[in-house]
Design a protein around this motif. Structure first.
Motif, PDB file in Angstrom:
ATOM      1  N   THR A 102       0.882  -1.165   0.000  1.00  0.00           N
ATOM      2  CA  THR A 102       0.000   0.000   0.000  1.00  0.00           C
ATOM      3  C   THR A 102       0.917   1.212   0.000  1.00  0.00           C
ATOM      4  O   THR A 102       1.789   1.326   0.867  1.00  0.00           O
ATOM      5  CB  THR A 102      -0.888  -0.002   1.260  1.00  0.00           C
ATOM      6  OG1 THR A 102      -1.731  -1.146   1.199  1.00  0.00           O
ATOM      7  CG2 THR A 102      -1.725   1.257   1.360  1.00  0.00           C
ATOM      8  N   VAL A 103       0.751   2.085  -0.984  1.00  0.00           N
ATOM      9  CA  VAL A 103       1.755   3.130  -1.211  1.00  0.00           C
ATOM     10  C   VAL A 103       1.204   4.515  -0.903  1.00  0.00           C
ATOM     11  O   VAL A 103       0.086   4.849  -1.287  1.00  0.00           O
ATOM     12  CB  VAL A 103       2.259   3.069  -2.674  1.00  0.00           C
ATOM     13  CG1 VAL A 103       3.199   4.223  -2.968  1.00  0.00           C
ATOM     14  CG2 VAL A 103       2.965   1.739  -2.939  1.00  0.00           C
ATOM     15  N   GLU A 160      -2.048  14.696  -7.131  1.00  0.00           N
ATOM     16  CA  GLU A 160      -3.397  14.123  -7.210  1.00  0.00           C
ATOM     17  C   GLU A 160      -3.604  13.397  -8.541  1.00  0.00           C
ATOM     18  O   GLU A 160      -4.218  12.331  -8.591  1.00  0.00           O
ATOM     19  CB  GLU A 160      -4.451  15.232  -6.996  1.00  0.00           C
ATOM     20  CG  GLU A 160      -5.899  14.803  -7.198  1.00  0.00           C
ATOM     21  CD  GLU A 160      -6.331  13.574  -6.384  1.00  0.00           C
ATOM     22  OE1 GLU A 160      -5.674  13.217  -5.390  1.00  0.00           O
ATOM     23  OE2 GLU A 160      -7.342  12.953  -6.787  1.00  0.00           O
ATOM     24  N   GLY A 161      -3.050  13.967  -9.616  1.00  0.00           N
ATOM     25  CA  GLY A 161      -3.160  13.307 -10.922  1.00  0.00           C
ATOM     26  C   GLY A 161      -2.498  11.936 -10.894  1.00  0.00           C
ATOM     27  O   GLY A 161      -3.054  10.947 -11.394  1.00  0.00           O
ATOM     28  N   THR A 162      -1.331  11.867 -10.299  1.00  0.00           N
ATOM     29  CA  THR A 162      -0.615  10.580 -10.211  1.00  0.00           C
ATOM     30  C   THR A 162      -1.374   9.610  -9.307  1.00  0.00           C
ATOM     31  O   THR A 162      -1.496   8.422  -9.612  1.00  0.00           O
ATOM     32  CB  THR A 162       0.816  10.821  -9.690  1.00  0.00           C
ATOM     33  OG1 THR A 162       1.459  11.742 -10.573  1.00  0.00           O
ATOM     34  CG2 THR A 162       1.609   9.536  -9.634  1.00  0.00           C
ATOM     35  N   ARG A 163      -1.883  10.140  -8.187  1.00  0.00           N
ATOM     36  CA  ARG A 163      -2.638   9.262  -7.275  1.00  0.00           C
ATOM     37  C   ARG A 163      -3.820   8.630  -8.003  1.00  0.00           C
ATOM     38  O   ARG A 163      -4.054   7.426  -7.881  1.00  0.00           O
ATOM     39  CB  ARG A 163      -3.136  10.055  -6.056  1.00  0.00           C
ATOM     40  CG  ARG A 163      -3.751   9.154  -4.980  1.00  0.00           C
ATOM     41  CD  ARG A 163      -4.709   9.873  -4.063  1.00  0.00           C
ATOM     42  NE  ARG A 163      -5.887  10.378  -4.751  1.00  0.00           N
ATOM     43  CZ  ARG A 163      -6.920   9.637  -5.145  1.00  0.00           C
ATOM     44  NH1 ARG A 163      -6.928   8.324  -4.930  1.00  0.00           N
ATOM     45  NH2 ARG A 163      -7.940  10.180  -5.776  1.00  0.00           N
ATOM     46  N   ARG A 212      -5.259   1.769 -11.301  1.00  0.00           N
ATOM     47  CA  ARG A 212      -4.574   0.505 -11.599  1.00  0.00           C
ATOM     48  C   ARG A 212      -4.564  -0.453 -10.412  1.00  0.00           C
ATOM     49  O   ARG A 212      -4.763  -1.656 -10.565  1.00  0.00           O
ATOM     50  CB  ARG A 212      -3.145   0.842 -12.024  1.00  0.00           C
ATOM     51  CG  ARG A 212      -2.367  -0.325 -12.530  1.00  0.00           C
ATOM     52  CD  ARG A 212      -1.082   0.124 -13.198  1.00  0.00           C
ATOM     53  NE  ARG A 212      -0.095  -0.920 -13.052  1.00  0.00           N
ATOM     54  CZ  ARG A 212       1.216  -0.728 -13.063  1.00  0.00           C
ATOM     55  NH1 ARG A 212       1.704   0.469 -13.218  1.00  0.00           N
ATOM     56  NH2 ARG A 212       2.031  -1.747 -12.913  1.00  0.00           N
ATOM     57  N   PHE A 213      -4.330   0.092  -9.207  1.00  0.00           N
ATOM     58  CA  PHE A 213      -4.122  -0.794  -8.047  1.00  0.00           C
ATOM     59  C   PHE A 213      -5.300  -0.798  -7.062  1.00  0.00           C
ATOM     60  O   PHE A 213      -5.307  -1.602  -6.135  1.00  0.00           O
ATOM     61  CB  PHE A 213      -2.851  -0.379  -7.301  1.00  0.00           C
ATOM     62  CG  PHE A 213      -1.601  -0.545  -8.124  1.00  0.00           C
ATOM     63  CD1 PHE A 213      -1.062  -1.810  -8.357  1.00  0.00           C
ATOM     64  CD2 PHE A 213      -0.961   0.550  -8.673  1.00  0.00           C
ATOM     65  CE1 PHE A 213       0.086  -1.971  -9.123  1.00  0.00           C
ATOM     66  CE2 PHE A 213       0.199   0.409  -9.437  1.00  0.00           C
ATOM     67  CZ  PHE A 213       0.721  -0.855  -9.663  1.00  0.00           C
ATOM     68  N   GLY A 214      -6.239   0.148  -7.230  1.00  0.00           N
ATOM     69  CA  GLY A 214      -7.366   0.251  -6.302  1.00  0.00           C
ATOM     70  C   GLY A 214      -7.185   1.428  -5.354  1.00  0.00           C
ATOM     71  O   GLY A 214      -6.069   1.701  -4.901  1.00  0.00           O
ATOM     72  N   ARG A 235      -5.339   1.079  -2.030  1.00  0.00           N
ATOM     73  CA  ARG A 235      -3.907   0.744  -2.053  1.00  0.00           C
ATOM     74  C   ARG A 235      -3.010   1.952  -2.313  1.00  0.00           C
ATOM     75  O   ARG A 235      -1.789   1.867  -2.178  1.00  0.00           O
ATOM     76  CB  ARG A 235      -3.642  -0.311  -3.140  1.00  0.00           C
ATOM     77  CG  ARG A 235      -4.333  -1.672  -2.909  1.00  0.00           C
ATOM     78  CD  ARG A 235      -3.407  -2.649  -2.184  1.00  0.00           C
ATOM     79  NE  ARG A 235      -2.091  -2.662  -2.766  1.00  0.00           N
ATOM     80  CZ  ARG A 235      -1.765  -3.285  -3.905  1.00  0.00           C
ATOM     81  NH1 ARG A 235      -2.656  -3.983  -4.550  1.00  0.00           N
ATOM     82  NH2 ARG A 235      -0.526  -3.235  -4.368  1.00  0.00           N
ATOM     83  N   ILE A 236      -3.618   3.080  -2.732  1.00  0.00           N
ATOM     84  CA  ILE A 236      -2.808   4.243  -3.123  1.00  0.00           C
ATOM     85  C   ILE A 236      -3.303   5.493  -2.391  1.00  0.00           C
ATOM     86  O   ILE A 236      -4.452   5.913  -2.562  1.00  0.00           O
ATOM     87  CB  ILE A 236      -2.877   4.498  -4.646  1.00  0.00           C
ATOM     88  CG1 ILE A 236      -2.519   3.224  -5.437  1.00  0.00           C
ATOM     89  CG2 ILE A 236      -1.974   5.677  -5.037  1.00  0.00           C
ATOM     90  CD1 ILE A 236      -1.073   2.767  -5.332  1.00  0.00           C
ATOM     91  N   ALA A 237      -2.424   6.085  -1.582  1.00  0.00           N
ATOM     92  CA  ALA A 237      -2.745   7.340  -0.895  1.00  0.00           C
ATOM     93  C   ALA A 237      -1.733   8.394  -1.330  1.00  0.00           C
ATOM     94  O   ALA A 237      -0.740   8.078  -1.987  1.00  0.00           O
ATOM     95  CB  ALA A 237      -2.683   7.125   0.615  1.00  0.00           C
ATOM     96  N   ALA A 238      -2.002   9.639  -0.969  1.00  0.00           N
ATOM     97  CA  ALA A 238      -1.056  10.703  -1.328  1.00  0.00           C
ATOM     98  C   ALA A 238      -1.076  11.778  -0.262  1.00  0.00           C
ATOM     99  O   ALA A 238      -2.124  12.074   0.332  1.00  0.00           O
ATOM    100  CB  ALA A 238      -1.432  11.309  -2.683  1.00  0.00           C
ATOM    101  N   ARG A 239       0.069  12.360  -0.032  1.00  0.00           N
ATOM    102  CA  ARG A 239       0.191  13.450   0.938  1.00  0.00           C
ATOM    103  C   ARG A 239       1.224  14.439   0.402  1.00  0.00           C
ATOM    104  O   ARG A 239       2.401  14.085   0.233  1.00  0.00           O
ATOM    105  CB  ARG A 239       0.646  12.865   2.287  1.00  0.00           C
ATOM    106  CG  ARG A 239       0.938  13.898   3.344  1.00  0.00           C
ATOM    107  CD  ARG A 239      -0.263  14.156   4.221  1.00  0.00           C
ATOM    108  NE  ARG A 239       0.057  15.134   5.237  1.00  0.00           N
ATOM    109  CZ  ARG A 239      -0.762  15.479   6.216  1.00  0.00           C
ATOM    110  NH1 ARG A 239      -1.960  14.932   6.314  1.00  0.00           N
ATOM    111  NH2 ARG A 239      -0.413  16.385   7.105  1.00  0.00           N
TER     112      ARG A 239
END
Ligand code: NDP
Length: 257
Positions: free
Chosen positions: A36-37, A48-51, A57-59, A62-66
């Motif tokens: 989980t990244v 946010e665009g990358t997140r 792709r991963f759900g 599984r993907i967070a951003a800060r």
């Protein structure tokens, strides 16, 4: 050893500077291995665009951003606390955020020297210490500092970068000296010349491009994907007795003159 030793399922990984380029590819590689990244960068819109793209792709779960600046100590402290509370126990940290500034040393301003040192090496202390403060009590954790061939080699016009990456190599050893006995493995992954936004102007420079093709025994620029296998290894149980090392992933550049 089976491939299960490389499985990162259920592990929380923070990758600094992962809104684009190398950091983004490393984050995707860790997610591909099951982690989980938590993504990071300073530009909230790009992040946010990358997140969104990685979550597709991963759900979402599984993907967070800060968004935070890795040189901002209170912001880093708050970010690690947020990861622990909202995402889960931080198991893997990749200190990847970095900048370049190419100016001959005679013309180099002190403010730029400090900015490169702060972003490329002091940041790894700030984020690494925050991570280790939650990892050490749990007795496990992986820290991967993204170095460079410039950890070992110099070139004109990049004095602060070379100084920072050399320092990062020894910071990796210092972290090992203090935290390895608490079950943490800290290592450095040192890429050669990788084609990214940071190096686009070098790729566009025909003379420099020719020099790289001749200088790297592999005969080509590196790709961010070349770093994925090594980072998954250094983030996984497969590297549990690898401590304080700098692993060069450089097409052989540092072993040939
Ligand atoms: P890029 O310039 O393409 O991307 C840099 C990333 O770091 C971006 O996500 C950027 O965020 C983020 N970042 C920059 N400053 C900060 C900060 N203060 N706080 C948080 N995030 C920040 O770099 P590369 O992908 O080329 O390089 C990544 C790492 O790899 C660096 O440590 C670099 O030194 C190292 N490296 C690169 C090589 C190469 O050939 N490209 C070779 C060897 C090592 P944002 O998008 O918000 O600006």
């Amino acid at each position: 050893m089976s491939s299960a030793a490389f499985d990162l399922t259920g592990r929380v990984a923070l990758v600094t500077g992962s809104s684009r380029s190398i950091g983004r590819t490393l984050a995707e590689g860790l997610a591909d291995a099951g982690a989980t990244v938590v993504l990071n960068g300073v530009d909230p819109d790009r992040l946010e665009g990358t997140r969104r793209e990685l979550a597709d792709r991963f759900g979402e779960e599984r993907i967070a951003a800060r968004a935070f600046d890795v040189t901002d100590e209170p912001a880093v402290t708050a970010a690690v606390a947020w990861v622990e509370k909202e995402i889960g126990p931080l198991r893997i940290l990749v200190n990847n955020a970095g900048i370049q500034h190419r100016v001959p040393m005679l013309d180099l301003a002190l403010a730029d020297w400090r900015r490169v040192l702060e972003t490329n090496v002091t940041s790894a202390f700030i984020v690494g210490r925050a991570a280790a403060r939650v990892m050490v009590p749990r007795g496990r954790g992986k820290i991967v500092n993204i170095g460079s061939v410039q950890a070992d080699l110099a070139r004109p016009t990049i004095a602060p970068y070379t100084t920072a990456k050399g320092g990062l190599r020894n910071l990796t050893r210092a972290m090992t000296a203090e935290w390895a006995s608490s079950g943490l493995q800290t290592n450095s992954l040192a890429p050669g010349y990788i084609h990214t936004a940071m190096t686009q102007n070098l790729v566009d420079d025909a003379a420099f491009n020719d020099w790289i093709l001749g200088r790297a025994p592999a005969g080509r620029w590196g790709r961010p994907e070349d770093l994925v296998g090594p980072v998954v290894w250094l983030a996984s149980d497969a590297s549990d007795y690898v401590n304080g090392q700098t692993i060069f992933v450089d097409g052989g550049m540092t072993v040939v003159v």
